[in-house]
Design an enzyme around this catalytic site. Sequence first.
Site: not given
Ligand code: NAP
Length: 456
Positions: A253, A232, A413, A183, A392, A292-295
């Site tokens: 964010n 976040k 990314g 950033s 990224y 994936g189902a995170g943030g």
């Molecule tokens: P997060 O909230 O931690 O969510 C991650 C998701 O991936 C959750 O559903 C998690 O499941 C799942 N996961 C983690 N490890 C796993 C595995 N080994 N196998 C299967 N599923 C798995 O993270 P986030 O903020 O959503 O970010 C997700 C990705 O996007 C990251 O790589 C982050 O760096 C990237 N990102 C990039 C940007 C950008 O500007 N380019 C912005 C935001 C995020 P569990 O809950 O079961 O662990």
Amino acid sequence: MRNVILIGLSGAGKTTLGQLLAKKLHLPFLDLDHWVEEKTGLSIKRIFRGYGEDFFRQLEADALKRACATDGVVAATGGGAVLNPANVRLMRESGVVILIDRPVDAILGSIAFDDRPLLRDGGSDLRRLDGQRRVLYRESAHLTLMNDGDLDRAVNDLEAMAGAALLQEGFAVIGSPIGHTLSPPIHHAVFGALQIDEPYAALHVAKGSLPAFLAGARHSGIKGFNATIPHKQDILPLLDEIDGDANLCGAVNTVIRRNGRLRGYNTDMDGLLLALNKRGTGYRGNRLLLLGAGGAAVGIACKAAKEDASRITILSRRPEQANAIKAIAAKAGSCPVLTACLDQDTLTSLAAETDLLINATPLGMHGVAEDFPSFDFLERLPGHATVIDLIYNPACTGLLLAADRLGLQTINGLDMLIYQALLGDELFLNAPIDKDQLYPLVRDALKKEKVLEGSR
Ligand code: NAP
């Protein structure tokens, strides 16, 4: 840079916390009592006994003057430093004064009374001093930090509070970890190109220390900040106002400060959409396979639903997470949302009916040991499909490499990161900016910083 001055009762933890804070902020630490002892070659107790309190207070005032004459120091004062109004004026002018507040009972259980000249009668003396000085401490401090005896938490809170309070202007990103954030170079490049003279700092704010950070930020001159992992979601209830999109997906964010109020936004959602648009695609009418189902996934699903994707399928290893996103996305739009388990068989069976495949898991990320066990499912994607990885670092994950080999369009990314920052800058600056013109400048700046070696 200004000073951080810690005040509070004897035994509240000023020296211990001050030393740890100075280490974290890479600033020198000054203990005023220690300075007096070094200067006189006598212990504080002997100065009191041999020369009286007035003599000590004069030495203490000299030490304080010395500390306040420097810029960028963490100083711990003696418990009685606030008795002299001239001291208080000096401290408040030289930086941020933080009261380390610790309940008397907790102090009583942790200090040796022998070394403290005003505590001859132990507990009752400390209670008397607390009664006499409490109002003075409150009036002298800009901010108060509660030290409930959990040292790790108190240090984290103090780092967040002091780090924010020291910012006299400009913007920042907060997160934990924060060491490798891109950033600052992105925002510096934008501000540089727009000839805007505003600093942009990276601050470590540990999980759980957001209230302390926000107290410091409200006291500071900060105009806005970005929040990244792990803040976040946690930040929402702590802000004064939340923008519609951020409210919808439950993640913020970007925060701007106007007229003393903190308002949260989500620019990640539009950031990815702009990245897709740049490559001639988008959500409208497309079938999305979201891994994936995170943030990040929540924001993507909400935006895709809002933009009338024709179908969203969310795959996650924990079905309850995907179902929770399904419920949120249903409020954003009327497109069908399906959920299933994230495994190779499901990926293979769903790939053929996918236009956009988005990896929103950390699988394949630098520093993460796990990756997809196989990329064979990519062979089932239609030729027009686009494969997007939010990661990224590395610029080209195994997923993107395999998709590239199959001749599919791929997006990493980085564009999302750049566009969410550009959208954030529009909010920070309260004015539209030419994102198409700034985008290549930001990429060039990142390349110069060697953070994008081999980037696509
Ligand atoms: P997060 O909230 O931690 O969510 C991650 C998701 O991936 C959750 O559903 C998690 O499941 C799942 N996961 C983690 N490890 C796993 C595995 N080994 N196998 C299967 N599923 C798995 O993270 P986030 O903020 O959503 O970010 C997700 C990705 O996007 C990251 O790589 C982050 O760096 C990237 N990102 C990039 C940007 C950008 O500007 N380019 C912005 C935001 C995020 P569990 O809950 O079961 O662990």
